[in-house]
Scaffold this motif. Structure first.
Motif, PDB file in Angstrom:
ATOM      1  N   HIS A   6       0.824  -1.211   0.000  1.00 34.63           N
ATOM      2  CA  HIS A   6       0.000   0.000   0.000  1.00 34.63           C
ATOM      3  C   HIS A   6       0.861   1.266   0.000  1.00 34.63           C
ATOM      4  N   ASP A  45      -6.920  -0.469   6.794  1.00 35.78           N
ATOM      5  CA  ASP A  45      -6.635  -1.729   7.495  1.00 35.78           C
ATOM      6  C   ASP A  45      -6.403  -1.507   8.989  1.00 35.78           C
ATOM      7  N   HIS A  62     -12.633  -4.241   0.556  1.00 35.30           N
ATOM      8  CA  HIS A  62     -11.234  -4.446   0.153  1.00 35.30           C
ATOM      9  C   HIS A  62     -11.061  -5.425  -1.003  1.00 35.30           C
ATOM     10  N   HIS A 115      -6.235   3.383  -0.467  1.00 35.17           N
ATOM     11  CA  HIS A 115      -6.106   1.987  -0.039  1.00 35.17           C
ATOM     12  C   HIS A 115      -6.749   1.021  -1.042  1.00 35.17           C
ATOM     13  N   ASP A 119      -5.588  -2.285  -3.242  1.00 37.57           N
ATOM     14  CA  ASP A 119      -6.108  -3.649  -3.071  1.00 37.57           C
ATOM     15  C   ASP A 119      -6.657  -4.250  -4.373  1.00 37.57           C
ATOM     16  N   HIS A 125      -7.092 -10.244  -4.505  1.00 38.53           N
ATOM     17  CA  HIS A 125      -8.239  -9.484  -3.997  1.00 38.53           C
ATOM     18  C   HIS A 125      -9.384  -9.428  -5.007  1.00 38.53           C
TER      19      HIS A 125
HETATM   20 ZN    ZN Z   1      -7.073  -3.834   2.421  1.00 35.26          ZN
END
Ligand code: ZN
Ligand code: ADE
Ligand code: ZN
Length: 265
Positions: A6, A45, A62, A115, A119, A125
């Motif tokens: 990130h 997070d 996410h 963020h 992701d 993800h």
């Molecule tokens: Zn995340």
């Protein structure tokens, strides 16, 4: 991603903001401990510890699990009530752009966008393998990487009991042993923040790419016992490409949202 991934996305995006967008980001993040995109990239997070109720309410934002063994995003089937990464990037972006929103709401929306763009570029993800993005695929890893405090009990004699999702969040980039600034400098030098043939696209396309890359790169290993250094070495070019694409695309989104004179490519 774990914090390193990130931070890389935030750092690479920051280098590609227009001066006007830089100024707006600085204004929105005034009072933050580390008022930069990298500095706020992990806030969503960290809510797990700082605001568990809010974390719970936003935990589905996410990722997206594509239904029916196909990678094309379908809002009806894949994103019930808008609680997935694809739809939330659009919703948080709308809040960020809205001058009638209170500044705190716009600040949180900025932190979510930073963020979530990270992701959605993490291949696991946005997957369709029916195992919660590899969380259900157990792996024992030979690794030199010291586990984070919460996982220390699963680490014995250089072998780590983990799963494929964590391998991707943590080990593929973490095995490099690089710190985020140094790593961002290296990626910046090799791609100028924009990997070849990256078009801007939209969050549904980014999720589709992630889903297709899982199969194209053979992300699921043959064996449940892996040497993490070897696996990371094989997969790191993909992870680095996704981080660089995420940084470039995040910068385009933020320039479009925060700089009235900017024209997206
Ligand atoms: Zn995340
Ligand atoms: N939980 C369920 N599916 C997931 C995914 N694809 N990524 C992260 N967490 C998840
Ligand atoms: Zn993850």
């Amino acid at each position: 991603w774990a914090p390193l991934g990130h931070r890389l996305v935030g750092d690479l995006a920051q280098r590609q903001l227009t001066p006007t967008a830089q100024r707006e980001v600085k204004r929105l993040l005034a009072g933050e401990k580390e008022p930069s995109l990298a500095g706020v990239a992990n806030w969503a997070d960290e809510l797990r510890n700082t605001d568990p109720a809010r974390f719970k309410a936003t935990s589905k934002w996410h990722y997206v699990n594509h239904a029916n063994q196909q990678c094309v995003f379908n809002a009806e089937a894949d994103c019930k009530d808008g609680n997935c990464v694809v739809t939330q990037i659009d919703r948080q972006l709308a809040i960020l752009k809205d001058p009638t929103q209170p500044i705190q709401a716009r600040r949180d929306a900025l932190k979510f966008v930073v963020h979530l763009v990270g992701d959605v570029h993490q291949p696991m993800h946005s997957s369709d393998h029916g195992d919660a993005g590899g969380n259900g695929y157990q792996v024992s890893l030979k690794t030199r990487v010291e586990p984070e405090a919460y996982a220390k009990d699963k680490y014995k004699n250089g072998v780590m009991g983990t799963n494929l999702h964590s391998m991707w969040d943590y080990y593929v980039l973490g095995e490099s042993g690089m710190r985020s600034r140094e790593y961002a400098d290296k990626l910046w030098a090799s791609t100028h923040g924009r990997p070849r043939a990256t078009r801007v696209g939209d969050p549904a396309l980014w999720a589709q790419e992630s889903c297709e890359l899982v199969d194209a790169w053979g992300v699921y290993p043959e064996s449940h016992e892996e040497d993490s250094a070897e696996y990371a070495k094989a997969m790191r070019p993909l992870a680095e490409r996704r981080v660089a694409q995420g940084g470039y695309r995040l910068a385009v989104l933020l320039n479009s949202a925060l700089d009235p004179a900017y024209r997206a490519p």
